[in-house]
Design an enzyme around this catalytic site. Structure first.
Site, PDB file in Angstrom:
ATOM      1  N   SER A 139     -37.187  -3.152  41.305  1.00  0.00           N
ATOM      2  CA  SER A 139     -37.110  -4.256  42.261  1.00  0.00           C
ATOM      3  C   SER A 139     -38.110  -3.983  43.376  1.00  0.00           C
ATOM      4  O   SER A 139     -38.033  -2.945  44.040  1.00  0.00           O
ATOM      5  CB  SER A 139     -35.676  -4.324  42.802  1.00  0.00           C
ATOM      6  OG  SER A 139     -35.565  -5.296  43.805  1.00  0.00           O
ATOM      7  N   LYS A 165     -39.363  -6.878  39.156  1.00  0.00           N
ATOM      8  CA  LYS A 165     -38.642  -7.953  39.864  1.00  0.00           C
ATOM      9  C   LYS A 165     -39.227  -8.058  41.252  1.00  0.00           C
ATOM     10  O   LYS A 165     -39.299  -7.060  41.981  1.00  0.00           O
ATOM     11  CB  LYS A 165     -37.162  -7.608  39.905  1.00  0.00           C
ATOM     12  CG  LYS A 165     -36.335  -8.274  40.999  1.00  0.00           C
ATOM     13  CD  LYS A 165     -34.844  -8.066  40.753  1.00  0.00           C
ATOM     14  CE  LYS A 165     -34.076  -7.875  42.037  1.00  0.00           C
ATOM     15  NZ  LYS A 165     -32.637  -7.606  41.789  1.00  0.00           N
ATOM     16  N   LYS A 167     -38.979  -9.586  44.984  1.00  0.00           N
ATOM     17  CA  LYS A 167     -38.126 -10.238  45.966  1.00  0.00           C
ATOM     18  C   LYS A 167     -38.923 -11.409  46.537  1.00  0.00           C
ATOM     19  O   LYS A 167     -40.120 -11.261  46.846  1.00  0.00           O
ATOM     20  CB  LYS A 167     -37.767  -9.249  47.078  1.00  0.00           C
ATOM     21  CG  LYS A 167     -36.824  -8.166  46.613  1.00  0.00           C
ATOM     22  CD  LYS A 167     -35.429  -8.732  46.347  1.00  0.00           C
ATOM     23  CE  LYS A 167     -34.392  -7.657  46.187  1.00  0.00           C
ATOM     24  NZ  LYS A 167     -33.033  -8.211  45.982  1.00  0.00           N
ATOM     25  N   ASP A 193     -36.156 -12.543  42.683  1.00  0.00           N
ATOM     26  CA  ASP A 193     -34.816 -12.526  43.294  1.00  0.00           C
ATOM     27  C   ASP A 193     -34.918 -13.088  44.700  1.00  0.00           C
ATOM     28  O   ASP A 193     -35.617 -12.522  45.550  1.00  0.00           O
ATOM     29  CB  ASP A 193     -34.284 -11.085  43.320  1.00  0.00           C
ATOM     30  CG  ASP A 193     -32.850 -11.002  43.833  1.00  0.00           C
ATOM     31  OD1 ASP A 193     -32.250 -12.045  44.163  1.00  0.00           O
ATOM     32  OD2 ASP A 193     -32.330  -9.862  43.901  1.00  0.00           O
ATOM     33  N   GLU A 218     -33.252 -15.078  40.210  1.00  0.00           N
ATOM     34  CA  GLU A 218     -31.945 -14.554  40.593  1.00  0.00           C
ATOM     35  C   GLU A 218     -31.500 -15.148  41.923  1.00  0.00           C
ATOM     36  O   GLU A 218     -32.240 -15.123  42.903  1.00  0.00           O
ATOM     37  CB  GLU A 218     -32.077 -13.029  40.681  1.00  0.00           C
ATOM     38  CG  GLU A 218     -30.811 -12.270  40.966  1.00  0.00           C
ATOM     39  CD  GLU A 218     -31.078 -10.749  41.042  1.00  0.00           C
ATOM     40  OE1 GLU A 218     -32.156 -10.276  40.602  1.00  0.00           O
ATOM     41  OE2 GLU A 218     -30.193 -10.041  41.550  1.00  0.00           O
ATOM     42  N   ASP A 243     -26.274 -13.356  40.979  1.00  0.00           N
ATOM     43  CA  ASP A 243     -25.929 -12.019  41.472  1.00  0.00           C
ATOM     44  C   ASP A 243     -24.762 -12.202  42.449  1.00  0.00           C
ATOM     45  O   ASP A 243     -23.582 -12.121  42.048  1.00  0.00           O
ATOM     46  CB  ASP A 243     -27.179 -11.390  42.132  1.00  0.00           C
ATOM     47  CG  ASP A 243     -26.923 -10.078  42.865  1.00  0.00           C
ATOM     48  OD1 ASP A 243     -25.768  -9.642  42.939  1.00  0.00           O
ATOM     49  OD2 ASP A 243     -27.887  -9.461  43.389  1.00  0.00           O
ATOM     50  N   LYS A 267     -23.226  -6.028  38.868  1.00  0.00           N
ATOM     51  CA  LYS A 267     -23.202  -4.883  39.785  1.00  0.00           C
ATOM     52  C   LYS A 267     -21.741  -4.490  39.927  1.00  0.00           C
ATOM     53  O   LYS A 267     -20.940  -5.254  40.483  1.00  0.00           O
ATOM     54  CB  LYS A 267     -23.720  -5.285  41.172  1.00  0.00           C
ATOM     55  CG  LYS A 267     -25.215  -5.450  41.279  1.00  0.00           C
ATOM     56  CD  LYS A 267     -25.585  -5.793  42.706  1.00  0.00           C
ATOM     57  CE  LYS A 267     -27.054  -6.162  42.791  1.00  0.00           C
ATOM     58  NZ  LYS A 267     -27.384  -6.747  44.105  1.00  0.00           N
ATOM     59  N   GLY A 295     -28.570  -3.237  40.912  1.00  0.00           N
ATOM     60  CA  GLY A 295     -28.505  -1.991  41.667  1.00  0.00           C
ATOM     61  C   GLY A 295     -28.266  -2.272  43.131  1.00  0.00           C
ATOM     62  O   GLY A 295     -28.487  -3.389  43.614  1.00  0.00           O
TER      63      GLY A 295
HETATM   64  O1  OSB Z   1     -30.124  -8.453  45.318  1.00  0.00           O
HETATM   65  O2  OSB Z   1     -30.346  -7.134  43.697  1.00  0.00           O
HETATM   66  C1  OSB Z   1     -30.248  -7.316  44.908  1.00  0.00           C
HETATM   67  C2  OSB Z   1     -30.737  -4.008  46.746  1.00  0.00           C
HETATM   68  C3  OSB Z   1     -29.754  -4.106  47.693  1.00  0.00           C
HETATM   69  C4  OSB Z   1     -28.985  -5.237  47.775  1.00  0.00           C
HETATM   70  C5  OSB Z   1     -29.197  -6.283  46.877  1.00  0.00           C
HETATM   71  C6  OSB Z   1     -30.167  -6.178  45.887  1.00  0.00           C
HETATM   72  C7  OSB Z   1     -30.975  -5.035  45.843  1.00  0.00           C
HETATM   73  C8  OSB Z   1     -32.078  -4.867  44.920  1.00  0.00           C
HETATM   74  C9  OSB Z   1     -32.512  -3.464  44.566  1.00  0.00           C
HETATM   75  O3  OSB Z   1     -32.717  -5.766  44.437  1.00  0.00           O
HETATM   76  C10 OSB Z   1     -31.818  -2.979  43.369  1.00  0.00           C
HETATM   77  C11 OSB Z   1     -32.010  -1.497  43.143  1.00  0.00           C
HETATM   78  O4  OSB Z   1     -33.104  -1.102  42.762  1.00  0.00           O
HETATM   79  O5  OSB Z   1     -31.041  -0.733  43.348  1.00  0.00           O
HETATM   80 MG    MG Z   2     -30.048  -9.697  43.581  1.00  0.00          MG
END
Ligand code: OSB
Ligand code: MG
Length: 372
Positions: A139, A165, A167, A193, A218, A243, A267, A295
């Protein structure tokens, strides 16, 4: 199994680089750890809350308070009433408390880890894992500029990550996606995302992502906007993945039935633990909806359990299960290392990882023991 003492610990670990999302920038991962002692063993659970309630309503200090003042006393009473506990008894014992799923997940995972260790069973075996390694995605946070993003993505691809991924948020969406496609080509598995940053009025803008052949988008809309996601899914070609909106097997079943998602990010913390996470996997599998493991910037402890979960057969897309060094210079456990784009699934008893005492001590801010 009889729990005798429970430890609540708050840790703060610097991230290797700031992680920016549509809800804010993190420099340090401040999370909780729960340790359950029984007469014969010990188990750990990671509390995956963030410092502030900006991803979900839970946050680390609040979750630690809920654990101390409500969940642990309830669990103690249930264990005393029944003369012991097993992992299936935890969620029913905690059910009178509304929400607080990440806090509940941490406690249930610690009980599960101790229970598995008493039986010399690994999490992967117990969950029903069918693989011994899992594909790793990464991510990538919002950056200050496109060249900076291309450097970061290029670095991850060179390391071997199998899926990227990005953001996104309004003002950082079409341009970064187009730039990554142009630089790295159409074969890269790519997804985005939004962490709830858009509204249905943005549908025409989001439809402009259609030509980039993304695996999924996402959580474009608000957590509670299931109908909005269903409507958006009719207006764009990119598959919608949820999510934040998926908090239970029931909410996953509802979202699928309403056409709000074609893919689900699972998650364990967000849904109250690994038992519920597996139920979501099963519901999605029954509907032929692909899932992947999300994650929460976990330490090796939470990552170990996530990697075991991601080895279930319905996890057909690479997860946000990156190697430890994507997050931390020094993890608190034996680190997870990327090998050919994959992470090995632990096969040792329980989670298969425990904190290394000196490393844990170095990042601990507070610790308290509660006698049951
Ligand atoms: O939206 O998936 C998410 C991290 C913290 C809170 C929300 C998210 C995320 C990530 C990172 O996208 C996921 C990871 O690499 O642990
Ligand atoms: Mg997410």
């Amino acid at each position: 199994m009889k729990p005798t003492e429970i430890e609540l610990r708050r840790v703060a670990i610097p991230l290797v680089a700031p992680f920016r999302t549509s809800f804010g920038t993190q420099h340090t991962r401040e999370l909780g750890l729960v340790r359950v002692r029984t007469e014969q063993s010990e188990g750990w659970g990671e509390l995956v809350t963030m410092t502030a309630p900006v991803y979900s309503s839970e946050y680390t200090d609040g979750a630690l308070a809920v654990l101390r003042d409500h969940l642990i006393p309830m669990l103690a009473r249930a264990a005393a009433d029944k003369g012991g506990l097993d992992p299936w008894a935890v969620a029913p014992a905690l059910a009178p408390v509304k929400g607080h799923r990440m806090a509940k997940a941490a406690l249930e995972t610690a009980v599960l880890d101790a229970w598995l260790r008493e039986r010399s069973l690994s999490m992967a075996q117990w969950l029903g894992a069918t693989r011994d390694k899992v594909a790793a995605g990464v991510s990538v946070g919002i950056m200050d500029s496109v060249p900076q993003l291309l450097d970061a993505v290029g670095g991850y691809l060179a390391e071997g990550y199998l899926r990227i991924k990005l953001k996104i948020e309004p003002g950082w969406d079409l341009e970064p996606v187009a730039a990554v496609r142009e630089r790295f080509g159409d074969d890269v598995l790519l997804q985005v995302d939004a962490n709830t940053a858009y509204t249905l009025a943005d549908a025409p803008l989001l439809a402009r992502l259609d030509p980039f052949d993304l695996l999924l988008i996402e959580q474009p809309l608000e957590e509670e906007d299931i109908r909005g996601h269903a409507e958006l899914a009719r207006r764009i070609k990119t598959p919608v993945c949820l999510d934040e909106s998926i908090v239970s097997a029931r909410s996953a079943a509802d979202a699928i039935a309403l056409g709000a998602c074609a893919v689900v990010n699972i998650k364990p913390g967000r849904v109250g633990g690994y038992l519920e996470a597996r139920r979501i996997h099963d519901v999605c599998a029954a509907h032929a909806v692909p899932v992947w493991c999300g994650g929460m910037l976990e330490t090796g402890l939470g990552r170990a359990a996530n990697v075991a979960l991601a080895a279930l057969p319905g996890f057909t897309l690479p997860g946000d299960t990156s190697a430890s060094d994507r997050y931390y210079r020094t993890d608190i456990t034996e680190p997870f290392v990327l090998k050919d784009g994959h992470l090995d699934v632990p096969h040792e008893p329980g989670l298969g990882r425990t904190p290394i005492p000196e490393l844990l001590a170095a990042v601990t801010e507070t610790s308290e023991w509660i006698t049951l």
